[in-house]
Structures are given as structure tokens and as C-alpha cells.
Design an enzyme around this catalytic site. Structure first.
Site, PDB file in Angstrom:
ATOM      1  CB  SER A   1      -0.959  -0.074   1.199  1.00 37.14           C
ATOM      2  OG  SER A   1      -2.013   0.818   1.025  1.00 37.14           O
TER       3      SER A   1
ATOM      4  CG  ASP B   1      -7.368  -3.419  -1.996  1.00 33.85           C
ATOM      5  OD1 ASP B   1      -7.992  -2.502  -1.453  1.00 33.85           O
ATOM      6  OD2 ASP B   1      -6.128  -3.540  -1.936  1.00 33.85           O
TER       7      ASP B   1
ATOM      8  CG  HIS C   1      -5.582  -2.809   1.283  1.00 31.02           C
ATOM      9  ND1 HIS C   1      -5.036  -2.427   0.079  1.00 31.02           N
ATOM     10  CD2 HIS C   1      -4.958  -2.051   2.218  1.00 31.02           C
ATOM     11  CE1 HIS C   1      -4.135  -1.475   0.282  1.00 31.02           C
ATOM     12  NE2 HIS C   1      -4.066  -1.231   1.568  1.00 31.02           N
TER      13      HIS C   1
HETATM   14  N1  LIG Z   1      -7.064   2.420   9.353  1.00 29.38           N
HETATM   15  C1  LIG Z   1      -7.669   2.313   8.069  1.00 29.38           C
HETATM   16  C2  LIG Z   1      -7.139   1.120   7.345  1.00 29.38           C
HETATM   17  C3  LIG Z   1      -5.739   1.354   6.931  1.00 29.38           C
HETATM   18  C4  LIG Z   1      -5.159   0.101   6.402  1.00 29.38           C
HETATM   19  O1  LIG Z   1      -5.819  -0.768   5.818  1.00 29.38           O
HETATM   20  N2  LIG Z   1      -3.887   0.015   6.598  1.00 29.38           N
HETATM   21  C5  LIG Z   1      -3.200  -1.109   6.084  1.00 29.38           C
HETATM   22  C6  LIG Z   1      -2.029  -0.609   5.273  1.00 29.38           C
HETATM   23  S1  LIG Z   1      -2.599   0.525   4.018  1.00 29.38           S
HETATM   24  C7  LIG Z   1      -2.685  -1.952   7.218  1.00 29.38           C
HETATM   25  O2  LIG Z   1      -1.747  -2.692   7.042  1.00 29.38           O
HETATM   26  N3  LIG Z   1      -3.300  -1.840   8.390  1.00 29.38           N
HETATM   27  C8  LIG Z   1      -2.837  -2.535   9.566  1.00 29.38           C
HETATM   28  C9  LIG Z   1      -3.330  -3.952   9.710  1.00 29.38           C
HETATM   29  O3  LIG Z   1      -4.238  -4.382   8.961  1.00 29.38           O
HETATM   30  O4  LIG Z   1      -2.749  -4.668  10.556  1.00 29.38           O
HETATM   31  C10 LIG Z   1      -9.135   2.176   8.238  1.00 29.38           C
HETATM   32  O5  LIG Z   1      -9.547   2.117   9.367  1.00 29.38           O
HETATM   33  O6  LIG Z   1      -9.838   2.120   7.215  1.00 29.38           O
END
Ligand SMILES: N[C@@H](CCC(=O)N[C@@H](CS)C(=O)NCC(=O)O)C(=O)O
Length: 292
Positions: A156, A234, A269
């Protein structure tokens, strides 16, 4: 500055080290996880190559170390993995923790030029220079690593980081790969917000930090050695935050060879997606690092 070891955890026959060090680029303590495979830990260790994994929005070094499953294949092949943090933390710039897609946890792997972010938000210099230099010079951890064999990958925002740092620095890394990268940040809401905040409103200047622009300047005679996976389920892809088609189109129009983009049916994702294809990305790096 030297690393302080906060934890040592056995993983797939190797060890995951949770480290911190004081960074001169960010002016803060920085957390970083390092995985050393068994080949680097025997009484007569061989020097192993290194894969740098750049994380996405909101992440720390922990997310991918815990659930990306890169260590499984890396331990078989003899590959070290470095999991840096995604931004400085604790600078207390106004608004630093106000949103999850800007400021803390969202450094975008660029050196900010705007106040107050230009103070400490220097993740490009940190990732390409300070962190590897500190690691390779480290008496404990550097001895096990081959500084001449490094590849880069990411997820990402970290996929954007991997692609752009690779394209900006020919020869620094042996290959690149990315999961669900923000492939054209100048044209998506996440990138527009981050670049406006960190770099200001000059969209022409943003192109120096955008994989779909940078790829146009790649030497056509040199294979790109790039693997990209995107899940068709995604939501961020569906919302137009990732735009991998723009990267493919730019590379094709510029005559750049060696970009493989795979659209994985139904994957989202998350780390369920990444863990499903992490072996492929470790194999991709290993091939170009002389392990396969
Ligand atoms: N925090 C965002 C999501 C952000 C997200 O998906 N981040 C990804 C990277 S872009 C991630 O790896 N999040 C941490 C996880 O899933 O452990 C939301 O609440 O929509």
C-alpha cells in the site's frame, strides 16, 4: 546510533529482533524489526542478503512481522528481512495524530519540504541512507548481512515507497515488488492529501515521488525486475486509491520492460492477501539476490 535490542523472538528457525535506535534524520527514536534466518545464526554464519519491507498506513514494524508470513520462505532461502516504521513518532507537530492517513503512521517515504513536517518527516533519507548504513555498520547485526545484496518490497503506502525508492535509485536495490501499492499518488485522494501536506501544492514537483511518473525515466535497456500483486476485492483498489493500471500504462508507453502486475481474484487489502502471496515476493527477491 547503535541499536538497542528490546526483544529476541524465535521464528521459523531464525530470530526476529525488535530494535530501536536514535535517528538523526527523524530526530526521534525509531523502532525497527529485523529477521535473521538460521543461515545467519549458525556458529559459522554465511552473510545473507536483505529484503526491506515497507509498511502501509497506520502500521508499525509489528504488523507484517506478525502476520505477513515472509519469515517462512525467507528462513528456507537464507534471506534477512528489515521491517522499518512508517514515520517518526512523538514529534508533536500540530495535527500529527489527527488522521490515520497523514502524519504519524503515514510518512509516505518522502522528505517533507513544508513546515512543520520538514522537521523530522524525512523517511526517504532514513530508509535509503541512515537505516541501512547504521544496520550494516552495526557490530552485532551488520556482520551477518551482505550490504551489496539488498531488495525492497512493501504494501500500500509501503508499495509506493518500495517502487519510488527503487525507481529513484537505480542500482541501490536488486529488485522491487509491491502488494496493493499506491501506484499513482499524484492522482488519488491519499496521495493528494499527503503530498499537499508534506510537499506543498506544486503538482509538477509531486512527479518526482510518483511511481507512474518515475517509471517513464527508467532506462529502457534495463529490466525493471518488478512484481506487483493487487486483489480485485480490495476496497481501496475499487475506490481508486491504488491505480496500478496507470503504472502499467506508463511503463508500456515508455517501453520499459520487466513489470509484472497480477490481479488476484477476490483478494482484499489485508494480510490474508499478503500472506497468500508473500512466498512469491520472497522468491522474486531471492532470484535477483542470487539465492535461487
Ligand atoms: N485504518 C484504516 C485502514 C488502513 C489500512 O488498511 N492500513 C493497512 C495498510 S494501508 C494496514 O496494514 N493496516 C494494519 C493492519 O491491517 O494490521 C481504516 O480504518 O480504514
Amino acid at each position: 546510533m547503535a541499536f538497542e535490542t528490546k526483544a529476541t523472538i524465535a521464528s521459523f528457525g531464525g530470530k526476529l529482533y525488535k530494535l530501536t535506535h536514535q535517528s538523526t534524520e527523524t530526530t526521534t527514536p525509531m523502532a525497527v524489526n529485523l529477521y535473521l534466518p538460521p543461515q545467519a545464526l549458525t556458529p559459522t554464519p554465511t552473510k545473507v542478503p536483505l529484503l526491506i519491507y515497507l509498511s502501509g498506513l497506520t502500521c508499525t514494524p509489528e504488523n507484517c512481522s506478525e502476520k505477513g508470513f515472509f519469515q517462512h520462505r525467507a528462513s528456507q532461502l537464507g534471506l534477512a528481512i528489515l521491517y522499518p516504521d512508517t514515520s517518526p513518532r512523538g514529534l508533536n507537530h500540530p495535527g500529527e495524530t489527527a488522521s490515520w492517513d497523514f502524519g504519524a503512521g503515514a510518512g509516505f517515504y518522502i522528505d517533507a519540504t513544508q513546515e512543520p513536517w520538514k522537521n523530522g518527516y524525512r523517511m526517504e533519507s532514513y530508509i535509503t541512507r541512515e537505516l541501512p548504513q547504521t544496520l550494516f555498520a552495526d557490530a552485532t547485526y551488520g556482520a551477518a548481512l551482505d550490504a551489496s545484496r539488498v531488495s525492497i518490497t512493501g504494501h500500500s503506502m509501503g508499495g509506493h515507497g518500495a517502487l519510488t525508492l527503487y525507481l529513484k535509485n537505480p542500482g541501490m536495490y536488486k529488485s522491487v515488488s509491491a502488494f496493493a501499492p499506491i501506484a499513482n499518488p499524484g492522482k488519488c485522494p491519499w496521495g493528494e492529501k499527503a503530498f499537499t501536506g508534506y510537499l506543498g501544492g506544486d503538482r509538477e514537483g509531486w512527479k518526482r515521488h510518483d511511481a507512474s511518473e518515475l517509471v517513464k525515466g527508467w532506462d529502457k535497456g534495463v529490466d525493471l525486475k518488478a512484481l506487483v500483486d493487487v486483489g480485485t476485492g480490495d476496497n481501496f483498489y475499487k475506490q481508486g486509491q491504488l491505480l496500478p493500471e496507470n503504472l502499467e500504462k506508463a511503463a508500456a508507453e515508455a517501453g520499459v520492460k520487466g513489470l509484472t502486475v497480477r490481479y488476484q481474484e477476490g483478494y482484499d487489502h489485508s494480510y490474508y492477501f499478503m500472506a497468500s502471496f508473500s512466498d512469491d515476493h520472497v522468491n522474486h527477491a531471492a532470484k535477483h539476490l542470487g539465492l535461487l
